[in-house]
Design a protein around this motif. Structure first.
Motif, PDB file in Angstrom:
ATOM      1  N   SER A 127       0.820  -1.217   0.000  1.00 50.98           N
ATOM      2  CA  SER A 127       0.000   0.000   0.000  1.00 50.98           C
ATOM      3  C   SER A 127       0.852   1.263   0.000  1.00 50.98           C
ATOM      4  O   SER A 127       0.433   2.304  -0.511  1.00 50.98           O
ATOM      5  CB  SER A 127      -0.923   0.024   1.223  1.00 50.98           C
ATOM      6  N   VAL A 128       2.026   1.183   0.587  1.00 49.64           N
ATOM      7  CA  VAL A 128       2.869   2.372   0.735  1.00 49.64           C
ATOM      8  C   VAL A 128       4.016   2.392  -0.260  1.00 49.64           C
ATOM      9  O   VAL A 128       4.962   3.163  -0.130  1.00 49.64           O
ATOM     10  CB  VAL A 128       3.399   2.480   2.180  1.00 49.64           C
ATOM     11  N   GLN A 129       3.921   1.538  -1.301  1.00 45.64           N
ATOM     12  CA  GLN A 129       4.963   1.477  -2.322  1.00 45.64           C
ATOM     13  C   GLN A 129       4.352   1.725  -3.692  1.00 45.64           C
ATOM     14  O   GLN A 129       4.180   0.831  -4.500  1.00 45.64           O
ATOM     15  CB  GLN A 129       5.662   0.117  -2.290  1.00 45.64           C
ATOM     16  N   GLY A 130       3.981   2.967  -3.952  1.00 44.02           N
ATOM     17  CA  GLY A 130       3.442   3.333  -5.254  1.00 44.02           C
ATOM     18  C   GLY A 130       1.942   3.222  -5.393  1.00 44.02           C
ATOM     19  O   GLY A 130       1.384   3.621  -6.412  1.00 44.02           O
ATOM     20  N   LYS A 131       1.284   2.652  -4.390  1.00 43.15           N
ATOM     21  CA  LYS A 131      -0.174   2.581  -4.428  1.00 43.15           C
ATOM     22  C   LYS A 131      -0.747   3.919  -3.946  1.00 43.15           C
ATOM     23  O   LYS A 131      -0.031   4.875  -3.659  1.00 43.15           O
ATOM     24  CB  LYS A 131      -0.650   1.437  -3.544  1.00 43.15           C
ATOM     25  N   VAL A 132      -2.076   3.972  -3.842  1.00 45.21           N
ATOM     26  CA  VAL A 132      -2.744   5.226  -3.516  1.00 45.21           C
ATOM     27  C   VAL A 132      -2.312   5.787  -2.168  1.00 45.21           C
ATOM     28  O   VAL A 132      -1.946   6.962  -2.051  1.00 45.21           O
ATOM     29  CB  VAL A 132      -4.276   5.048  -3.564  1.00 45.21           C
ATOM     30  N   VAL A 133      -2.350   4.957  -1.129  1.00 49.90           N
ATOM     31  CA  VAL A 133      -2.044   5.464   0.216  1.00 49.90           C
ATOM     32  C   VAL A 133      -0.629   6.026   0.273  1.00 49.90           C
ATOM     33  O   VAL A 133      -0.395   7.116   0.812  1.00 49.90           O
ATOM     34  CB  VAL A 133      -2.239   4.352   1.268  1.00 49.90           C
ATOM     35  N   GLY A 134       0.328   5.296  -0.279  1.00 54.33           N
ATOM     36  CA  GLY A 134       1.697   5.782  -0.285  1.00 54.33           C
ATOM     37  C   GLY A 134       1.860   7.059  -1.086  1.00 54.33           C
ATOM     38  O   GLY A 134       2.630   7.953  -0.709  1.00 54.33           O
ATOM     39  N   THR A 135       1.135   7.157  -2.191  1.00 56.96           N
ATOM     40  CA  THR A 135       1.202   8.363  -3.023  1.00 56.96           C
ATOM     41  C   THR A 135       0.666   9.580  -2.279  1.00 56.96           C
ATOM     42  O   THR A 135       1.263  10.663  -2.327  1.00 56.96           O
ATOM     43  CB  THR A 135       0.405   8.151  -4.324  1.00 56.96           C
ATOM     44  N   ILE A 136      -0.458   9.404  -1.577  1.00 51.98           N
ATOM     45  CA  ILE A 136      -1.047  10.512  -0.822  1.00 51.98           C
ATOM     46  C   ILE A 136      -0.076  10.991   0.252  1.00 51.98           C
ATOM     47  O   ILE A 136       0.145  12.191   0.434  1.00 51.98           O
ATOM     48  CB  ILE A 136      -2.379  10.081  -0.167  1.00 51.98           C
ATOM     49  N   ALA A 137       0.515  10.037   0.975  1.00 52.27           N
ATOM     50  CA  ALA A 137       1.468  10.404   2.026  1.00 52.27           C
ATOM     51  C   ALA A 137       2.662  11.141   1.447  1.00 52.27           C
ATOM     52  O   ALA A 137       3.147  12.132   2.018  1.00 52.27           O
ATOM     53  CB  ALA A 137       1.918   9.154   2.771  1.00 52.27           C
ATOM     54  N   GLU A 138       3.145  10.682   0.296  1.00 50.48           N
ATOM     55  CA  GLU A 138       4.290  11.332  -0.349  1.00 50.48           C
ATOM     56  C   GLU A 138       3.952  12.755  -0.768  1.00 50.48           C
ATOM     57  O   GLU A 138       4.741  13.689  -0.552  1.00 50.48           O
ATOM     58  CB  GLU A 138       4.729  10.511  -1.567  1.00 50.48           C
ATOM     59  N   LEU A 139       2.791  12.944  -1.362  1.00 47.56           N
ATOM     60  CA  LEU A 139       2.396  14.276  -1.818  1.00 47.56           C
ATOM     61  C   LEU A 139       2.169  15.225  -0.642  1.00 47.56           C
ATOM     62  O   LEU A 139       2.452  16.419  -0.731  1.00 47.56           O
ATOM     63  CB  LEU A 139       1.128  14.186  -2.676  1.00 47.56           C
ATOM     64  N   ALA A 140       1.642  14.695   0.447  1.00 46.76           N
ATOM     65  CA  ALA A 140       1.401  15.545   1.622  1.00 46.76           C
ATOM     66  C   ALA A 140       2.712  15.985   2.251  1.00 46.76           C
ATOM     67  O   ALA A 140       2.803  17.078   2.835  1.00 46.76           O
ATOM     68  CB  ALA A 140       0.549  14.797   2.639  1.00 46.76           C
ATOM     69  N   GLY A 141       3.734  15.152   2.149  1.00 50.51           N
ATOM     70  CA  GLY A 141       5.067  15.529   2.581  1.00 50.51           C
ATOM     71  C   GLY A 141       5.211  15.894   4.049  1.00 50.51           C
ATOM     72  O   GLY A 141       6.117  16.642   4.422  1.00 50.51           O
ATOM     73  N   GLY A 142       4.327  15.403   4.896  1.00 49.00           N
ATOM     74  CA  GLY A 142       4.423  15.705   6.313  1.00 49.00           C
ATOM     75  C   GLY A 142       3.874  17.056   6.718  1.00 49.00           C
ATOM     76  O   GLY A 142       3.941  17.443   7.885  1.00 49.00           O
ATOM     77  N   HIS A 143       3.321  17.799   5.747  1.00 53.47           N
ATOM     78  CA  HIS A 143       2.821  19.147   6.045  1.00 53.47           C
ATOM     79  C   HIS A 143       1.385  19.152   6.533  1.00 53.47           C
ATOM     80  O   HIS A 143       0.898  20.182   7.012  1.00 53.47           O
ATOM     81  CB  HIS A 143       2.934  20.027   4.797  1.00 53.47           C
ATOM     82  N   VAL A 144       0.700  18.015   6.402  1.00 57.10           N
ATOM     83  CA  VAL A 144      -0.695  17.921   6.821  1.00 57.10           C
ATOM     84  C   VAL A 144      -0.921  16.502   7.336  1.00 57.10           C
ATOM     85  O   VAL A 144      -0.344  15.551   6.805  1.00 57.10           O
ATOM     86  CB  VAL A 144      -1.644  18.248   5.637  1.00 57.10           C
ATOM     87  N   PRO A 145      -1.720  16.321   8.393  1.00 49.34           N
ATOM     88  CA  PRO A 145      -1.994  14.968   8.885  1.00 49.34           C
ATOM     89  C   PRO A 145      -2.682  14.116   7.818  1.00 49.34           C
ATOM     90  O   PRO A 145      -3.639  14.562   7.171  1.00 49.34           O
ATOM     91  CB  PRO A 145      -2.916  15.203  10.079  1.00 49.34           C
ATOM     92  N   VAL A 146      -2.166  12.910   7.615  1.00 47.95           N
ATOM     93  CA  VAL A 146      -2.758  11.965   6.664  1.00 47.95           C
ATOM     94  C   VAL A 146      -3.131  10.699   7.428  1.00 47.95           C
ATOM     95  O   VAL A 146      -2.266  10.044   8.022  1.00 47.95           O
ATOM     96  CB  VAL A 146      -1.789  11.615   5.523  1.00 47.95           C
ATOM     97  N   VAL A 147      -4.408  10.367   7.424  1.00 48.96           N
ATOM     98  CA  VAL A 147      -4.909   9.202   8.153  1.00 48.96           C
ATOM     99  C   VAL A 147      -5.493   8.208   7.160  1.00 48.96           C
ATOM    100  O   VAL A 147      -6.296   8.578   6.300  1.00 48.96           O
ATOM    101  CB  VAL A 147      -5.979   9.608   9.186  1.00 48.96           C
ATOM    102  N   ALA A 148      -5.062   6.956   7.277  1.00 47.95           N
ATOM    103  CA  ALA A 148      -5.567   5.895   6.406  1.00 47.95           C
ATOM    104  C   ALA A 148      -6.664   5.121   7.125  1.00 47.95           C
ATOM    105  O   ALA A 148      -6.533   4.772   8.302  1.00 47.95           O
ATOM    106  CB  ALA A 148      -4.442   4.956   6.008  1.00 47.95           C
ATOM    107  N   ILE A 149      -7.746   4.854   6.399  1.00 51.91           N
ATOM    108  CA  ILE A 149      -8.854   4.039   6.903  1.00 51.91           C
ATOM    109  C   ILE A 149      -8.962   2.830   5.988  1.00 51.91           C
ATOM    110  O   ILE A 149      -9.035   2.973   4.758  1.00 51.91           O
ATOM    111  CB  ILE A 149     -10.167   4.843   6.901  1.00 51.91           C
ATOM    112  N   ALA A 150      -8.933   1.644   6.569  1.00 47.94           N
ATOM    113  CA  ALA A 150      -8.905   0.433   5.751  1.00 47.94           C
ATOM    114  C   ALA A 150      -9.764  -0.662   6.355  1.00 47.94           C
ATOM    115  O   ALA A 150     -10.098  -0.631   7.543  1.00 47.94           O
ATOM    116  CB  ALA A 150      -7.460  -0.069   5.617  1.00 47.94           C
TER     117      ALA A 150
END
Length: 382
Positions: free
Chosen positions: A307-330
């Motif tokens: 999920s965190v290697q090129g999939k959606v969740v990983g992409t969102i976290a990468e784009l957010a870059g730590g500047h905004v809280p990112v929470v995954a619901i699964a």
């Protein structure tokens, strides 16, 4: 502090989930998340942006984000039988979306015994021709779910390319026939085929050939026995040699080798292999949407290492870059707290209310996503 307190600023929340496969489409997951956030903060400015990683479901996610209806064209399935395939064009007419699974996917041939050497992507070429005829400047090819291992030869046939043997006769459809390929005639190639930008959405790095290649890794999923795998790998090697494709390029083995064929015949000047999650994010304008967000919710059916290697969740976290809280619901969370943090996520939550059987959980997915999103919003947007 109440929702109508005039001293409190309006929070901005972006919900950008993938689908929960087998349960909810990405647009439905996004809607449930948005409802949950609003139930916790009625004043929240919630932006829903359904996502995908470039595989099956990407067309629907993009259409939902753009607010446009799908188009359709008559196109043969992976075994050449009559069929119909959807495609999409952005509201401004510039970007076309071709989802390989629509015309050339496994579901189109699920009613018959597998024919791994014969299945091909000609139907996807028909869809690509429709996009070129419509005047798009860029074609996004979503590569998941293909039924063939033909190196993209069928797609190119659909665009007018002829594949010839030593006697100048056209080869039959399918990857197996490529073993007898002697020449490629592109005289009748669609006139706009090299005038547009082709972006190939992949979520794997497999090369075209060998033990990690298209035939060896994905052929068995398409019904290929060991002798079929060996024959298809040899045929793809012949294909690559004739068209001048580099079989070692990462990603060229995706979808039965489609990237190798497009790169070899159309050329690297107009064909680009791109991580699917990032490509879709750019197509829906997600980087801009994340600017100024107070909270981002994402998620998918099962949150694991992939999920965190090129999939959606990983992409969102990468784009957010730590500047905004990112929470995954699964539906299921397989990562521990350390792995979640290393992935750039603030937290991850399962929607399961306890040790519940999957068959019990599935009908309640939307409800449980909504409730979990409400809990997150109450905590994060106080």
């Amino acid at each position: 502090m109440s929702d109508d307190d005039p001293t409190r600023s309006v929070p901005r929340v972006v919900v950008a989930p993938d689908s929960f496969k087998g349960s909810l489409a990405a647009a439905d997951v996004a809607a449930a998340m948005a409802d949950g956030v609003r139930s916790a903060r009625s004043d929240a400015d919630v932006v829903a942006c359904p996502m995908a990683d470039g595989g099956e479901g990407t067309l629907d996610a993009l259409l939902a984000s753009w607010g446009v209806a799908p188009r359709a064209v008559d196109a043969p399935d992976a075994l050449g039988r009559p069929g119909r395939a959807r495609y999409g064009i952005s509201a401004d007419g510039r970007l076309g979306v071709l989802e390989l699974a629509e015309a050339s996917g496994l579901p189109t041939v699920a009613d018959v015994a597998p024919r791994p050497r014969d299945a091909d992507t000609t139907g996807s070429g028909v869809v690509a021709r429709a996009l070129l005829d419509a005047g798009v400047a860029e074609i996004l090819v979503c590569l998941g779910g293909s039924a063939s291992t033909d190196g993209g030869s069928g797609l190119l046939r659909g665009l007018g390319v002829r594949l010839l043997d030593d006697d100048g006769a056209e080869l039959p459809p399918g990857g197996g026939g490529l073993a007898r390929l002697a020449a490629v005639d592109d005289a009748a190639l669609h006139p706009r085929a090299r005038a547009v930008r082709w972006r190939l959405a992949v979520d794997v790095t497999n090369p075209l050939l060998g033990p990690a290649g298209a035939a060896a890794v994905y052929g068995p999923q398409k019904g290929a026995a060991p002798d079929d795998v060996a024959a298809l790998d040899a045929a793809l090697a012949r294909w690559a040699a004739v068209i001048g494709a580099d079989p070692a390029v990462p990603g060229t083995g995706a979808a039965g080798g489609v990237p190798a064929g497009l790169l070899g015949v159309l050329g690297a000047d107009c064909v680009e292999i791109t991580a699917g999650g990032l490509l879709v994010a750019e197509a829906v304008g997600l980087p801009v949407l994340l600017t100024g967000a107070d909270l981002v919710l994402t998620g998918e059916g099962a949150l694991d290492d992939q999920s965190v290697q090129g999939k959606v969740v990983g992409t969102i976290a990468e784009l957010a870059g730590g500047h905004v809280p990112v929470v995954a619901i699964a539906g299921r969370v397989e990562l521990d707290a350390g792995a979640v943090a290393r992935a750039g996520l603030t937290a991850a939550f399962s929607i399961a209310p306890g040790p519940v059987p999957l068959e019990t959980l599935l009908p309640r997915t939307a409800e449980l996503v909504r409730e979990t999103a409400a809990h997150v919003a109450r905590l994060a947007l106080r």
